[in-house]
Motif scaffolding. Sequence first.
Motif, PDB file in Angstrom:
ATOM      1  N   PRO A 154     149.632 -15.456 -10.628  1.00  0.00           N
ATOM      2  CA  PRO A 154     149.537 -16.845 -11.082  1.00  0.00           C
ATOM      3  C   PRO A 154     150.416 -17.082 -12.305  1.00  0.00           C
ATOM      4  O   PRO A 154     150.688 -16.162 -13.068  1.00  0.00           O
ATOM      5  CB  PRO A 154     148.060 -16.996 -11.442  1.00  0.00           C
ATOM      6  CG  PRO A 154     147.604 -15.628 -11.797  1.00  0.00           C
ATOM      7  CD  PRO A 154     148.433 -14.684 -10.966  1.00  0.00           C
ATOM      8  N   PHE A 155     150.852 -18.325 -12.461  1.00  0.00           N
ATOM      9  CA  PHE A 155     151.609 -18.701 -13.650  1.00  0.00           C
ATOM     10  C   PHE A 155     151.193 -20.103 -14.074  1.00  0.00           C
ATOM     11  O   PHE A 155     150.685 -20.878 -13.283  1.00  0.00           O
ATOM     12  CB  PHE A 155     153.123 -18.601 -13.425  1.00  0.00           C
ATOM     13  CG  PHE A 155     153.695 -19.622 -12.485  1.00  0.00           C
ATOM     14  CD1 PHE A 155     154.234 -20.810 -12.966  1.00  0.00           C
ATOM     15  CD2 PHE A 155     153.698 -19.404 -11.111  1.00  0.00           C
ATOM     16  CE1 PHE A 155     154.769 -21.752 -12.096  1.00  0.00           C
ATOM     17  CE2 PHE A 155     154.234 -20.339 -10.236  1.00  0.00           C
ATOM     18  CZ  PHE A 155     154.767 -21.522 -10.732  1.00  0.00           C
TER      19      PHE A 155
ATOM     20  N   HIS B 239     149.116 -12.489 -16.635  1.00  0.00           N
ATOM     21  CA  HIS B 239     147.841 -12.553 -17.343  1.00  0.00           C
ATOM     22  C   HIS B 239     147.016 -11.313 -17.017  1.00  0.00           C
ATOM     23  O   HIS B 239     146.987 -10.876 -15.868  1.00  0.00           O
ATOM     24  CB  HIS B 239     147.061 -13.802 -16.926  1.00  0.00           C
ATOM     25  CG  HIS B 239     147.754 -15.083 -17.235  1.00  0.00           C
ATOM     26  ND1 HIS B 239     148.735 -15.621 -16.427  1.00  0.00           N
ATOM     27  CD2 HIS B 239     147.608 -15.933 -18.274  1.00  0.00           C
ATOM     28  CE1 HIS B 239     149.160 -16.754 -16.954  1.00  0.00           C
ATOM     29  NE2 HIS B 239     148.503 -16.961 -18.070  1.00  0.00           N
ATOM     30  N   PRO B 240     146.305 -10.746 -17.999  1.00  0.00           N
ATOM     31  CA  PRO B 240     145.451  -9.588 -17.718  1.00  0.00           C
ATOM     32  C   PRO B 240     144.433  -9.925 -16.622  1.00  0.00           C
ATOM     33  O   PRO B 240     143.853 -11.000 -16.610  1.00  0.00           O
ATOM     34  CB  PRO B 240     144.748  -9.332 -19.057  1.00  0.00           C
ATOM     35  CG  PRO B 240     145.671  -9.917 -20.075  1.00  0.00           C
ATOM     36  CD  PRO B 240     146.288 -11.114 -19.406  1.00  0.00           C
ATOM     37  N   GLY B 241     144.255  -8.994 -15.702  1.00  0.00           N
ATOM     38  CA  GLY B 241     143.307  -9.205 -14.618  1.00  0.00           C
ATOM     39  C   GLY B 241     143.796 -10.162 -13.554  1.00  0.00           C
ATOM     40  O   GLY B 241     143.070 -10.477 -12.613  1.00  0.00           O
ATOM     41  N   GLY B 242     145.033 -10.675 -13.702  1.00  0.00           N
ATOM     42  CA  GLY B 242     145.594 -11.563 -12.700  1.00  0.00           C
ATOM     43  C   GLY B 242     144.980 -12.946 -12.663  1.00  0.00           C
ATOM     44  O   GLY B 242     145.166 -13.690 -11.710  1.00  0.00           O
TER      45      GLY B 242
ATOM     46  N   GLY C 281     146.473 -12.699 -23.998  1.00  0.00           N
ATOM     47  CA  GLY C 281     147.924 -12.598 -23.966  1.00  0.00           C
ATOM     48  C   GLY C 281     148.499 -12.730 -22.568  1.00  0.00           C
ATOM     49  O   GLY C 281     147.848 -12.441 -21.570  1.00  0.00           O
ATOM     50  N   SER C 282     149.722 -13.193 -22.502  1.00  0.00           N
ATOM     51  CA  SER C 282     150.493 -13.263 -21.270  1.00  0.00           C
ATOM     52  C   SER C 282     151.959 -13.275 -21.667  1.00  0.00           C
ATOM     53  O   SER C 282     152.290 -13.431 -22.836  1.00  0.00           O
ATOM     54  CB  SER C 282     150.122 -14.510 -20.463  1.00  0.00           C
ATOM     55  OG  SER C 282     150.344 -15.678 -21.214  1.00  0.00           O
TER      56      SER C 282
ATOM     57  N   ARG D 159     154.838  -7.053 -26.703  1.00  0.00           N
ATOM     58  CA  ARG D 159     154.057  -6.356 -27.737  1.00  0.00           C
ATOM     59  C   ARG D 159     152.684  -6.989 -27.925  1.00  0.00           C
ATOM     60  O   ARG D 159     151.717  -6.307 -28.250  1.00  0.00           O
ATOM     61  CB  ARG D 159     154.810  -6.372 -29.063  1.00  0.00           C
ATOM     62  CG  ARG D 159     156.012  -5.454 -29.076  1.00  0.00           C
ATOM     63  CD  ARG D 159     156.605  -5.390 -30.461  1.00  0.00           C
ATOM     64  NE  ARG D 159     156.891  -6.725 -30.968  1.00  0.00           N
ATOM     65  CZ  ARG D 159     158.082  -7.182 -31.275  1.00  0.00           C
ATOM     66  NH1 ARG D 159     159.124  -6.410 -31.169  1.00  0.00           N
ATOM     67  NH2 ARG D 159     158.260  -8.401 -31.710  1.00  0.00           N
ATOM     68  N   GLU D 160     152.597  -8.296 -27.709  1.00  0.00           N
ATOM     69  CA  GLU D 160     151.340  -9.010 -27.930  1.00  0.00           C
ATOM     70  C   GLU D 160     150.307  -8.752 -26.828  1.00  0.00           C
ATOM     71  O   GLU D 160     149.156  -9.158 -26.952  1.00  0.00           O
ATOM     72  CB  GLU D 160     151.601 -10.514 -28.045  1.00  0.00           C
ATOM     73  CG  GLU D 160     152.391 -10.917 -29.274  1.00  0.00           C
ATOM     74  CD  GLU D 160     153.900 -10.638 -29.180  1.00  0.00           C
ATOM     75  OE1 GLU D 160     154.557 -10.694 -30.227  1.00  0.00           O
ATOM     76  OE2 GLU D 160     154.411 -10.342 -28.084  1.00  0.00           O
TER      77      GLU D 160
END
Length: 151
Positions: A60-61, A78-81, A88-89, A113-114
Amino acid sequence: MEYGSIEREIHVEASPEVVYEVVSRPEHISQWWSDDASIERSTPGAIGELVWGDRVNVVPFTVVSAEPPRLFSFRWCHPGGKVDDSVGSLLVTFELTPSGDGTRIRLTESGFREMGWEAAKLEEVYSDHVTGWDTFVPRLGEYIGRLVSAP
């Protein structure tokens, strides 16, 4: 290595208006980057998806900026999709600048890095994205070339 951002720049013989459509509309994105793409509208806050393979990899975006014909950006990875603005993304930005009879496309991907990854994961993802953009940015230029030269 700092793993801060990836930057690529190319020049294409097409107007910024044409290039903007190619980097922001799913029917074009699926011609040079993903196998499929969808989004209802390319406006800030809109959510879409990029698909590779037979829905093997669906990412996803979220559109962040849409300023035709000069700027288009979105967040992805994104973490976990799942799209979640509180975590963070990665941010991908296409800056389009008129240049001669064409357009200078400057792609920047930032936020590595974030993401809070351990060093090995950060290096792996960053390296994977460098390789990806080294493949897909030239494909973007080739696709635009074919598009504008088509009768």
